[in-house]
Motif scaffolding. Sequence first.
Motif, PDB file in Angstrom:
ATOM      1  N   LYS A 195      -2.298   7.662   2.458  1.00 24.22           N
ATOM      2  CA  LYS A 195      -1.078   8.437   2.288  1.00 24.22           C
ATOM      3  C   LYS A 195      -0.256   7.980   1.083  1.00 24.22           C
ATOM      4  O   LYS A 195       0.775   8.587   0.775  1.00 24.22           O
ATOM      5  CB  LYS A 195      -0.216   8.342   3.549  1.00 24.22           C
ATOM      6  CG  LYS A 195      -0.821   9.039   4.772  1.00 24.22           C
ATOM      7  CD  LYS A 195      -0.901  10.539   4.544  1.00 24.22           C
ATOM      8  CE  LYS A 195      -1.403  11.258   5.783  1.00 24.22           C
ATOM      9  NZ  LYS A 195      -1.493  12.722   5.576  1.00 24.22           N
ATOM     10  N   GLU A 196      -0.730   6.903   0.428  1.00 28.01           N
ATOM     11  CA  GLU A 196      -0.004   6.329  -0.712  1.00 28.01           C
ATOM     12  C   GLU A 196       1.444   6.023  -0.322  1.00 28.01           C
ATOM     13  O   GLU A 196       2.399   6.354  -1.026  1.00 28.01           O
ATOM     14  CB  GLU A 196      -0.064   7.270  -1.917  1.00 28.01           C
ATOM     15  CG  GLU A 196      -1.488   7.503  -2.423  1.00 28.01           C
ATOM     16  CD  GLU A 196      -1.540   8.338  -3.684  1.00 28.01           C
ATOM     17  OE1 GLU A 196      -0.449   8.715  -4.195  1.00 28.01           O
ATOM     18  OE2 GLU A 196      -2.654   8.617  -4.178  1.00 28.01           O
ATOM     19  N   SER A 197       1.567   5.374   0.829  1.00 27.53           N
ATOM     20  CA  SER A 197       2.884   5.023   1.363  1.00 27.53           C
ATOM     21  C   SER A 197       3.267   3.613   0.931  1.00 27.53           C
ATOM     22  O   SER A 197       2.602   2.640   1.303  1.00 27.53           O
ATOM     23  CB  SER A 197       2.870   5.112   2.891  1.00 27.53           C
ATOM     24  OG  SER A 197       4.044   4.563   3.447  1.00 27.53           O
ATOM     25  N   LYS A 198       4.315   3.506   0.148  1.00 30.35           N
ATOM     26  CA  LYS A 198       4.773   2.193  -0.301  1.00 30.35           C
ATOM     27  C   LYS A 198       5.243   1.346   0.878  1.00 30.35           C
ATOM     28  O   LYS A 198       5.027   0.124   0.899  1.00 30.35           O
ATOM     29  CB  LYS A 198       5.911   2.361  -1.308  1.00 30.35           C
ATOM     30  CG  LYS A 198       5.471   2.991  -2.629  1.00 30.35           C
ATOM     31  CD  LYS A 198       6.654   3.203  -3.557  1.00 30.35           C
ATOM     32  CE  LYS A 198       7.284   1.893  -3.956  1.00 30.35           C
ATOM     33  NZ  LYS A 198       8.405   2.070  -4.896  1.00 30.35           N
ATOM     34  N   CYS A 199       5.858   1.982   1.858  1.00 35.55           N
ATOM     35  CA  CYS A 199       6.360   1.250   3.025  1.00 35.55           C
ATOM     36  C   CYS A 199       5.218   0.601   3.803  1.00 35.55           C
ATOM     37  O   CYS A 199       5.277  -0.590   4.133  1.00 35.55           O
ATOM     38  CB  CYS A 199       7.146   2.196   3.920  1.00 35.55           C
ATOM     39  SG  CYS A 199       7.788   1.419   5.427  1.00 35.55           S
ATOM     40  N   LEU A 200       4.159   1.370   4.069  1.00 38.02           N
ATOM     41  CA  LEU A 200       3.022   0.836   4.823  1.00 38.02           C
ATOM     42  C   LEU A 200       2.275  -0.215   4.013  1.00 38.02           C
ATOM     43  O   LEU A 200       1.779  -1.200   4.569  1.00 38.02           O
ATOM     44  CB  LEU A 200       2.080   1.969   5.225  1.00 38.02           C
ATOM     45  CG  LEU A 200       2.619   2.965   6.256  1.00 38.02           C
ATOM     46  CD1 LEU A 200       1.584   4.043   6.549  1.00 38.02           C
ATOM     47  CD2 LEU A 200       3.030   2.259   7.533  1.00 38.02           C
ATOM     48  N   LEU A 201       2.161  -0.020   2.709  1.00 39.98           N
ATOM     49  CA  LEU A 201       1.460  -0.993   1.865  1.00 39.98           C
ATOM     50  C   LEU A 201       2.189  -2.330   1.831  1.00 39.98           C
ATOM     51  O   LEU A 201       1.561  -3.393   1.893  1.00 39.98           O
ATOM     52  CB  LEU A 201       1.296  -0.443   0.444  1.00 39.98           C
ATOM     53  CG  LEU A 201       0.257   0.670   0.273  1.00 39.98           C
ATOM     54  CD1 LEU A 201       0.309   1.236  -1.143  1.00 39.98           C
ATOM     55  CD2 LEU A 201      -1.145   0.152   0.583  1.00 39.98           C
ATOM     56  N   ILE A 202       3.519  -2.281   1.727  1.00 37.39           N
ATOM     57  CA  ILE A 202       4.266  -3.544   1.699  1.00 37.39           C
ATOM     58  C   ILE A 202       4.252  -4.205   3.064  1.00 37.39           C
ATOM     59  O   ILE A 202       4.258  -5.442   3.187  1.00 37.39           O
ATOM     60  CB  ILE A 202       5.721  -3.317   1.214  1.00 37.39           C
ATOM     61  CG1 ILE A 202       6.318  -4.649   0.729  1.00 37.39           C
ATOM     62  CG2 ILE A 202       6.575  -2.721   2.286  1.00 37.39           C
ATOM     63  CD1 ILE A 202       5.646  -5.230  -0.480  1.00 37.39           C
ATOM     64  N   MET A 203       4.200  -3.386   4.139  1.00 37.22           N
ATOM     65  CA  MET A 203       4.062  -3.955   5.479  1.00 37.22           C
ATOM     66  C   MET A 203       2.695  -4.622   5.622  1.00 37.22           C
ATOM     67  O   MET A 203       2.581  -5.715   6.190  1.00 37.22           O
ATOM     68  CB  MET A 203       4.229  -2.867   6.536  1.00 37.22           C
ATOM     69  CG  MET A 203       5.658  -2.378   6.716  1.00 37.22           C
ATOM     70  SD  MET A 203       5.778  -1.022   7.913  1.00 37.22           S
ATOM     71  CE  MET A 203       5.245  -1.863   9.404  1.00 37.22           C
TER      72      MET A 203
END
Length: 243
Positions: free
Chosen positions: A86-94
Amino acid sequence: LSPGAKMGCFTFIKVMMILFNLAIFLSGGTLLGVGIWVKVDGESFLKIFGALSASVLQVVNVSYLLIVIGAILLVIGFLGCYGAQKESKCLLIMFFSVVLIIFIAEVAAAVVALVFTGLAETLLTGLVTPLLKEKYGVDDTFTEVWNVTMREVHCCGLNNYTDFNNSYFLETHKSYPRQCFGVSPLLSHPHLCGCLLQGCFKQILEEIKTNAGVAGGVAAGIAALEIAAMAVSMYLYCQLDEK
């Protein structure tokens, strides 16, 4: 690099991130399922994997250990796979944060294990010895785990035979577990304990020291994978800013 080359590199790393974390997610689901199986039907599990399970000192409930590890892998796999897809910055940083916390915990545990082996033995003694006294001979699964461990590792109790003193098993059977005597045809009498095998903790330490190179290689490999996973997740995170 040209914009097209950058996009191609980004897409390749993104796909690799998705596939890698999908494998982690499926592995976590498998471990979680096995952990639930062990919890529900531990005796069947031991009949199938008893010989393998005895290769490691089993001082904790295997089912809970598998469930916890499986749940952690599920979370990591989901964050990495879905975050990249999903190219989600929030999930990637999590994802990055969770892997970093696990990496720091592993390093700290390794340092404690190397520096405070005596302390680890004291803590394990405080936790495990009461369980041996109360549950050995009472809980069938717990008893079978320790029987297999003592038989395969050629050891007795956590520290030595005295772990069974004042225990349910000794008071009921008036003897120590027969696994404590190895292959010797000795009577399991309290006054013949000079010939009993040494504790499982010492035996496991000797096994670890003997196979230190292999253990170190495995630990280094896991650490390298974790560092690579953090680097890739941070690369995708930064590339999303540029996009």
